[in-house]
Motif scaffolding. Structure first.
Motif, PDB file in Angstrom:
ATOM      1  N   ARG A   1       0.830  -1.206   0.000  1.00 29.12           N
ATOM      2  CA  ARG A   1       0.000   0.000   0.000  1.00 29.12           C
ATOM      3  C   ARG A   1       0.861   1.250   0.000  1.00 29.12           C
ATOM      4  NH1 ARG A   1      -5.181  -1.259   0.188  1.00 29.12           N
ATOM      5  NH2 ARG A   1      -5.708  -3.310   1.022  1.00 29.12           N
ATOM      6  N   ALA A   2       2.018   1.164   0.661  1.00 31.72           N
ATOM      7  CA  ALA A   2       2.939   2.307   0.621  1.00 31.72           C
ATOM      8  C   ALA A   2       3.420   2.545  -0.806  1.00 31.72           C
ATOM      9  CB  ALA A   2       4.127   2.042   1.550  1.00 31.72           C
ATOM     10  N   CYS A   3       3.692   1.446  -1.532  1.00 33.68           N
ATOM     11  CA  CYS A   3       4.076   1.600  -2.937  1.00 33.68           C
ATOM     12  C   CYS A   3       2.977   2.290  -3.726  1.00 33.68           C
ATOM     13  CB  CYS A   3       4.333   0.227  -3.574  1.00 33.68           C
ATOM     14  SG  CYS A   3       5.809  -0.580  -2.977  1.00 33.68           S
ATOM     15  N   ARG A   4       1.721   1.925  -3.404  1.00 37.76           N
ATOM     16  CA  ARG A   4       0.603   2.546  -4.117  1.00 37.76           C
ATOM     17  C   ARG A   4       0.579   4.049  -3.847  1.00 37.76           C
ATOM     18  NH1 ARG A   4      -2.502   2.983  -8.426  1.00 37.76           N
ATOM     19  NH2 ARG A   4      -1.275   4.879  -8.261  1.00 37.76           N
ATOM     20  N   ARG A   5       0.795   4.432  -2.601  1.00 35.02           N
ATOM     21  CA  ARG A   5       0.770   5.871  -2.265  1.00 35.02           C
ATOM     22  C   ARG A   5       1.892   6.592  -2.989  1.00 35.02           C
ATOM     23  NH1 ARG A   5      -0.239   3.695   2.683  1.00 35.02           N
ATOM     24  NH2 ARG A   5       1.736   4.231   3.665  1.00 35.02           N
TER      25      ARG A   5
END
Lengths: 141, 219
Positions: A85-89
């Motif tokens: 999810r951090a990659c998505r952000r």
């Protein structure tokens, strides 16, 4: 998390093949003889919190992942979910795929860990639209 | 002496590495190279021009890091700027310090894809996702682990040169070495052995102890 304590005794091997992956975990990442040992849950929670930071920056993501891969363990699915999810952000799909590759490599000879991780991460992968390395064909040379 | 222009002994210029100003033998010479200026002691061995030239001519240009001297020739070799983050393919570092294709080196197509990456990833096809991966990473994990067949070449080379050496050794044996000493001829050795038996060389545990003096034969 899976501290892959490889026991070559019969009982150890049997437990790997028969049941769902359960690895006995020596406590604490740090080998202090004094002081409070961090439990597995605390370790996981700490890392999940790290990756869940809303304004995490690219450096922190890289640092976190590189450090996590440096430990003698395969991260729990919830840590990996937070990392994805951090990659998505950060709008970084390549890193998300790289993380999946890295944990597969980290499992080493324990081939059953990675499919379990993908199974646990499947909802997240579908939600974010991340293709696994197998789907992209880069799991083979 | 390390000189690329006439020595300038003005001490009013700032120096980078502070040498001893008060040492009586200190002679500072200013060597200019583009925008950087160095004070370099004219030490005999380490920075002699001949040594640097020798290194450069024998393809060791990358060792010659004294940029002061490199300024004197116009060819530039592939230098890695170690002051900026580097890309690397390492199994233990899944996310290197910078992407493989730098942001300003992306083609127009790639830049468009990067923009599309900001939207939902479900809209990216498999090929596009793969393209994004390859922009950021040079090698996949299986590719990193692959290894090469170089060891076969190395081993083949080793055996080849061992064989070649064998040929040289054989030629040397035939054409260079003279005759073996006459004391190794069968006749001489026979007489020598008989003499040793007669003299009872090492009769307890050694030579003569193996000879049976009654039956006149080896035990």
């Amino acid at each position: 998390m899976f501290r892959s304590a490889v026991r070559l005794t019969c009982s150890g091997v049997r437990s790997l093949t028969r049941t769902r992956p359960q690895f006995t975990a020596p406590l604490a990442a740090r080998g202090y003889s004094h002081g409070k040992q961090e439990t597995d849950e605390e370790f996981d929670a700490r890392w999940v919190t790290y990756f869940n930071k809303p304004d995490i920056d690219a450096w922190e993501l890289r640092k976190g992942m590189n450090t996590l891969i440096g430990y003698d363990l395969v991260p729990e699915p919830k840590i990996l979910e937070a990392a994805l999810r951090a990659c998505r952000r950060l709008n970084d799909l390549a890193s998300a795929i790289r993380i999946l590759e890295a944990v597969k490599d980290k499992s080493g000879p324990h081939k059953e860990i990675y499919p379990y991780l993908i199974q646990e991460l499947r909802p997240t992968l579908d939600e974010l639209g991340i293709a696994t390395p197998e789907e992209l064909g880069i799991d083979k040379v | 002496m390390l000189i690329s222009k006439a020595p300038d002994l003005t001490y009013s210029r700032a120096y980078i590495n502070g040498p001893c100003l008060t040492h009586p033998k200190a002679r500072r010479q200013l060597v200019e190279n583009d925008s950087r200026q160095f004070y370099i002691y004219p030490t005999k061995m380490l920075t002699s021009r001949a040594l640097i030239r020798g290194l450069q001519s024998s393809l060791w240009r990358s060792v010659c890091s004294t940029s002061a001297l490199q300024g004197s020739h116009s060819k530039v070799v592939d230098v890695i700027d170690c002051s900026v983050p580097q890309y690397n393919n390492r199994l233990d570092t899944p996310l290197p310090d910078r992407p493989f294709v730098k942001h300003d080196q992306l083609s127009a197509e790639q830049k468009k894809l990067k923009e599309k990456e900001k939207a939902s990833w479900k809209s990216l096809s498999k090929e596009e996702q793969l393209a994004l991966y390859r922009m950021t990473f040079e090698l996949t994990y299986p590719e990193m682990r692959k290894g090469s067949d170089e060891w076969k070449t190395v081993l083949g080379g080793v055996f080849f040169f061992m064989g070649f050496t064998g040929l040289l050794v054989w030629w040397q044996r035939v054409y260079v070495f003279g005759d073996v000493p006459h004391t190794l001829s069968d006749e001489w050795v026979e007489k020598q052995t008989q003499r040793m038996i007669d003299m009872r060389i090492n009769p307890v545990n050694g030579f003569a102890s193996q000879w049976d003096y009654e039956k006149k034969q080896w035990k």
